[in-house]
Structure formats: C-alpha cells, structure tokens
Design an enzyme around this catalytic site. Structure first.
Site, PDB file in Angstrom:
ATOM      1  N   CYS A  90       0.813  -1.216   0.000  1.00 15.53           N
ATOM      2  CA  CYS A  90       0.000   0.000   0.000  1.00 15.53           C
ATOM      3  C   CYS A  90       0.846   1.264   0.000  1.00 15.53           C
ATOM      4  CB  CYS A  90      -0.938   0.005   1.191  1.00 15.53           C
ATOM      5  SG  CYS A  90      -2.077  -1.383   1.110  1.00 15.53           S
ATOM      6  N   HIS A 369      -9.615   3.289  -1.030  1.00 10.09           N
ATOM      7  CA  HIS A 369      -8.193   2.975  -0.946  1.00 10.09           C
ATOM      8  C   HIS A 369      -7.801   1.958  -2.018  1.00 10.09           C
ATOM      9  CE1 HIS A 369      -4.320   1.793   0.418  1.00 10.09           C
ATOM     10  NE2 HIS A 369      -4.688   0.786   1.181  1.00 10.09           N
ATOM     11  N   CYS A 400       0.867   3.080   5.962  1.00 11.29           N
ATOM     12  CA  CYS A 400       1.234   1.729   6.387  1.00 11.29           C
ATOM     13  C   CYS A 400       1.040   0.760   5.231  1.00 11.29           C
ATOM     14  CB  CYS A 400       0.386   1.300   7.582  1.00 11.29           C
ATOM     15  SG  CYS A 400      -1.381   1.307   7.235  1.00 11.29           S
TER      16      CYS A 400
END
Lengths: 414, 295
Positions: A90, A369, A400
């Site tokens: 990510c 996301h 993160c």
C-alpha cells in the site's frame, strides 16, 4: 555534488469507486493510462518526453509486468519516455514519489510522473498450486502421453480457481483480522473509530464542495466524485453498523474500515529550477522519507503500526517534532490504524497531533483505498494544502503497508 | 426532403438481421435481375445515452485503452443499428447479409466523451455500377446538440447486383496502393474473435460467427469484421492519434479466423499509413490516419 530540490508541481487522479462498481470493466493499465493522460492534458505535456514515469499496483496480473511502460505507450506522452514498476504494497505510491524525487534531487531526472493504480475488481485469479505445477510440467513434456501424465496428480478440487488473497502469508490473518488485534491491544473504542470515520467523510465532502479537487481529479467513465464518499454520514449512522473484524467485543465495521476500491493517482514532480523555468506551480518540496518495519509475525508488535517507527526516525534526522507540522496525513487503512499509530507515538513521548491538522480533507475511509493509488492521492492533496498555507509550511505523511511496513515523508511548501 | 425513420432508442440488430437472412434474394432463372434503388430516407435516434460498460467491453476486444474519450470507431458502432434498420425496410434494395464491405472513411471532428448524449443518424446513397455488381454508400452522422462531432461513410459492394441505368457512383477517396510492408507487430486472432466482436458491436452477421454459418455465404471459416481490423489498427496508434482525426481504410481481402496477421505502419507528412498483412504478404486492410480537416 549539490542536491537539488524536487518539487510537487501538481497531481491527477480519477475518482475512486467501490470494487465491482463503475470501473469493473477497466484494467489497471486502462486506469493508469487515463490518469496519466489527465495530468498530461492539465500541464500540456502531450508529445513530450519525460525523464521517467514510475508507478505500481498491488493486485497485478503477470501480463502487466511492465504496467507503467504500457500505460506510457498508451498515453499521449512521447513513446521515448521510459517507465518503471515499483512495488511496496500500500506504500507503493509514496515509494514511487520517493524514487522519482531522489532521482531529481541527484540530477538523474528533471521532470517525471510518480503514482500508482489498483483494481480490486479486475484482480488476478490464479489456479490451484497442484494444477499450476501440472500445467507447467505438461508444457515441458514433449509427447502427448507425457503431457497427459502430467495431469495424473490433479484432483477435482484442484480445478477450482483461487481468488486473490489479502492475508499476510506468515500469519494467515487478513488485514482486518490483524488490525482487530491491534485495536483491542491499544484499547481503541468503537466511538473513537466512528468519530474519525465520520469526520473523514464530512471533510472530504466539504473539500469536494469547495472545489478543492477541481485541479486534482479528472472524471472517468461517467464518475465525477469519489463513489465511496457518504457526505451525510454521522457517528450515529456509523454506530448502527455490525462489526466485521474481531471477536465478541469487536469494534471494527465496514464504516470504520476502508472498502476494496478501484482507482489511480499520479503526481508531477520536477526539479525546482525546471518547474520555475516552465512557470509551473511549485507546490511543495519533497524533503525526506523514512521506511520502517515492525516485528509483527510473532505478535510482538502490530502489523500496521510501522508508521510509529518511521516517523520518529524521520523527525530526528530532520530535527523536527510533531508540533512543527501544519498538516499531518496518516493513511486511514482502518480508523483504528490512525488512532493506534497516534497512541503509539504519544506513548513514546512524541506528543500528539491536533485533530484540526490531521487528514484535513478526509482520507482513505471516505475516498476509498485503491492500494497503490493512495500515496499519489495523499501527496498531491497535501502539497496543495501546504501551498495554500504558504511557504515554509510543513506536512507529514505516513502510509502503512502489508508486511508490517510503513513509509513516512515530509513535504514543505516553497 | 428525405423521409425520417425515427427511433426512441437504438433498435436491436439481431432481429432485423434474422429477417434479412431469411429474405436472401435468389436470382430467378431466365430473367435478368431487376435494377434496385435506394429510398431517400434517414434513420434517426435523437438522444442516445452511451453505456460506459459496453464501451469498456468494446475497448477491450479492439485493444483500445478504456477512457472517457471514445474511439471514433465506437461512434460508427453506435450508428450501425440505424444502418441495419434502413436495410430492413422492405423497399431497400439490398439486405445486409451478403454485402461486401469495401471501404470506410470516418472523421472524429472533436473528442467525444462517453458521458455525452448523442444524436445519431444514418442514410444511404450513391448507388452505382461496379465491375462485380453495384456499390452504394452508407453514411452515419453523430451530433452533440447541433454540432457534428463524427461523420462516416461505408461503401458496400453487392455482388452481381445491377445499378439503375445511367448511374455512376461518386468515387470514394481510398488509401493508395503504397502501403507499408515492414511489420512491427503480430496479432493472434482467435477463432471466436468474430463472436467476441459481435457481442460488443451488435454486428451479428453470420459470416463472422461460426464456420457453419460462414459456409452459407461461401467462406470456409468465419471472417473477422472489417471494422474490428480497422479498430485494432487505430488502437495500435494509441497516443500518436490526433485529437480530431480522419481514418480511411480499404478492405482488400477477408481475414479468415483463426489466424495470425502482421501490422505495418509508417509515418507520413501529416499522419500514418498502415497495412494489416496476411501470411502470404498480401494486404488484408490498408489505411491512412490523418488530422481532421477543419471544416
């Protein structure tokens, strides 16, 4: 050799939408190409050779081994523009920005594009491990009997396709299940999570209404606003949702966890002198970046709290404290990730972040996301926020990532 | 004034085509075929909302990037049901099944977004004799409001048909014979490509679908839609395509499926010239792409 200034000139993304929705038919290459072309149109780069384009995707088909180069070739950029794929789960988008900014600072590039894309709709489906081995063996076999023999060990159950897993290979836990452990360990309440989530939606909606994204987003396939955004949500409405991760006293719901999403985001980065020569906006300088990892496998630490390790290292190297930042962006993987990261920083004596400075225009809970696209979304938005606040304003980003990792970056308006 | 055939929404091609296939005209023994005519008629849909999902599937089959600005050939696909509707009229001289697509010219006058509502129309004219029968032109036009954003013309050959005495077809500007020969790409066309393209374009002409149905029309194997080859070639130019452009193609020989074809392209003074070449080195489709003339 003198290190130059790498500056954020602008950004572009397509609205993010829920997986299986309006972009279900679009691939990663499609979305990245369209997003690059939106940026190309905004800055008049059609036909121009850039020094490099770097991007990545977390859920990636093997045929997309050169995803970013393919997107460049499909775009209006000069085909002589080289490209490279980069992957760090990510944090891919933020690492892409770091990679390009560092090249620019070292004089290896003057102008480039960094970003990422992800489609949870068009995710690769793979065959089972026994079938995959049999297919490879059959492919190597020279005779028909040998080819048939290769399949002898395949059982009917092996024929079922395997959907993409979002579990950590070493713990066997999904992101949500891991975060549920963290949430319980740090005692993050349901109310605090829902409050953060509601604020994210309200702030993102307000930013859309104020026209903040007018020069940061181009519509795609008829979508003009982020599809996950619920402008009228409230703590009361979120409080009614059933919990999805964790055991009996679980607090994590679909409302305070990010949804699987589709989207792409890119950032235009240039050497400061080059940007000024071209009369481009100079929004913010990329100051410094730190990557960190946690020892999460045995449960000593938390999967998504590496930000609490990256940020202190970054602050120390730059002689800064949390209080020195005008805006802080902590990626909202889950509401409790943000809250636990801040709690861990506070516990280590770094103080806290004022709510008014945290995720000022909302973040991933409201925007969605699409994994590798999140870094580009945050960098472009934060650079614009800092530029509006004026020269010298500082921003901190923490994203993160799977594998117990995180990337933290400092931007400063110039 | 042409008669206007008005539709609220694009008609379905499959039904109209089925009727025409069963209506194939057999030449009567001992009598010369009667000359045929084209009625002065326009088929129109005044407000068409595009389907982004269908566009994305069309893009995928043709090799285009899925984006908001639609390919010029997509607008041709949208006018195709109107072309079929014209041909389905009882007084239209020719049925779609069995027509040979000879050439196509289309111009995208400005980029068109998938979110724009479109006015679509089609009409036929320019019937004239050809050494193998007769040809006519099928025109399409797409407007946004009163602005013409796309226009196109397909020329069809009707083998063995007779044009009315004294007619001559306006010559269609076709790409020249100096096509490029150096192949820079190889395309593998699967056996079901005709069915794939039929599903996204609505052109379910049986010659494209299956060996059995292709055999009815004298082909050993199904042939790929000419407009697929056109689209694939334009998709190959990707970012080099001017925002407003004209594409002219000539369909030299059918492409039988499955097969491998080569793609050769070269830059010209103001655009590109391309050829899709078979394993025998003979061109199947040749074309030119150039910036649209401001008009």
């Amino acid at each position: 050799m003198a290190v130059r200034n790498a500056v954020i000139v602008g950004g572009n993304r397509i609205p993010f939408v829920k997986a299986g929705g309006k972009y279900a038919q679009a691939s990663n290459v499609d979305m990245l190409t369209a997003t690059i072309d939106g940026l190309v149109a905004r800055f008049g780069l059609a036909g121009e050779k850039l020094d490099e384009v770097v991007a990545g995707a977390v859920l990636k088909h093997s045929r997309d081994f050169n995803l970013t180069r393919e997107a460049v070739l499909g775009s209006a950029l000069d085909p002589h523009t080289p490209a490279c794929d980069l992957a760090q789960a990510c944090a891919t988008g933020l690492e892409a920005v770091t990679y390009l900014a560092n090249k620019i600072r070292l004089g290896q590039a003057d102008v480039g594009i960094a970003g990422g894309v992800d489609s949870a709709s068009d995710a690769p489906i793979v065959v089972s491990e026994p079938l995959r081995r049999a297919l490879l063996k059959a492919n190597r076999a020279r005779t028909l009997p040998d080819r048939l023999k290769a399949f002898a060990s395949v059982r009917p159950a092996d024929l079922a396709p395997v959907p993409p897993g979002v579990v950590e290979p070493r713990t066997g836990l999904s992101m949500g299940e891991s975060q549920a452990l963290t949430t319980a360990k740090w005692g993050i309440s349901r109310e605090a999570q829902d409050e953060l989530s509601a604020r994210s939606h309200q702030r993102l909606a307000a930013a859309w209404d104020a026209g903040f994204f007018d020069d940061l987003v181009t519509p795609y396939l008829g979508v003009t606003r982020d599809g996950i955004l619920r402008p009228d949500t409230s703590v009361a409405a979120l409080g009614k949702l059933r919990s999805v991760f964790g055991g009996a006293d679980a607090t994590m719901t679909a409302g305070n966890s990010t949804a699987l999403s589709d989207g792409a985001a890119v950032v235009l980065i240039a050497d400061e002198d080059e940007a000024r020569r071209r009369n481009w906006p100079v929004l913010a300088r990329v100051v410094d970046t730190q990557v960190a990892a946690t020892d999460y496998v045995t449960g000593n630490e938390d999967l998504l709290l590496a930000g609490a390790r990256a940020i202190p290292e970054l602050l120390e190297r730059n002689g800064l404290t949390l209080a020195d930042f005008d805006a802080v962006e902590v990626h909202e993987a889950f509401a409790s990730t943000v809250l636990a990261t801040l709690a861990a920083l506070e516990q280590d004596g770094h103080g806290t972040v004022d709510v008014d400075k945290l995720n000022v225009h909302g973040s991933s809970l409201a925007a969605g996301h699409p994994f590798a696209a999140t870094g580009g979304r945050i960098v472009a938005s934060l650079a614009k926020v800092l530029s509006e606040k004026g020269p010298g304003s500082r921003g901190l980003i923490s994203v993160c990532a799977a594998g117990g990792q995180a990337v933290a970056t400092i931007l400063e308006a110039v | 004034m042409p008669q206007v055939l008005h539709f609220d929404e694009l008609p379905s091609v499959a039904g109209m085509l089925a009727k025409q296939v069963t209506r194939v005209r057999l030449p009567r023994l001992g009598s010369a075929p009667a000359p045929r005519t084209l009625p002065d008629r326009r088929a129109v849909v005044t407000s068409h909302r595009q389907d982004p999902d269908r566009l994305a599937r069309y893009d995928r089959v043709c090799g285009y990037t899925v984006r908001d600005e639609v390919p010029a050939s997509w607008l041709n696909v949208l006018t195709f049901p109107l072309q079929t509707a014209l041909m389905a009229q009882p007084d239209f001289g020719f049925g779609l099944a069995g027509l040979v697509h000879v050439s196509n010219t289309m111009t995208l006058h400005r980029p068109v977004s998938v979110t724009e509502q479109l006015w679509l129309s089609a009409w036929a004219d320019n019937l004239g004799p050809h050494r193998r029968g007769a040809t006519f032109d099928m025109h399409g036009e797409v407007r946004v409001g009163s602005e013409v954003v796309w226009s196109g013309t397909s020329t069809y050959l009707v083998n063995g048909a007779q044009a009315p005495a004294g007619t001559t077809a306006r010559p269609v500007v076709e790409p020249g014979d100096d096509w490029p020969t150096v192949r820079s790409q190889t395309w593998r066309l699967p056996a079901d490509l005709g069915r794939q393209y039929a599903a996204v374009s609505g052109d379910v002409n049986p010659i494209h679908l299956h060996p059995a149905t292709a055999r009815l029309f004298g082909f050993k194997r199904p042939i790929v839609h000419g407009m697929w080859t056109h689209a694939r070639a334009v998709a190959a130019l990707a970012g080099a395509l001017p925002a407003a452009h004209t594409v002219r193609v000539r369909f030299a020989k059918p492409v039988l499926l499955p097969t491998k074809v080569g793609f050769a392209v070269e830059q010209t003074a103001d655009g590109h010239r391309f050829a899709v070449v078979g394993s025998d080195d003979r061109p199947r489709v040749v074309g030119v792409v150039e910036p649209a003339q401001k008009g």
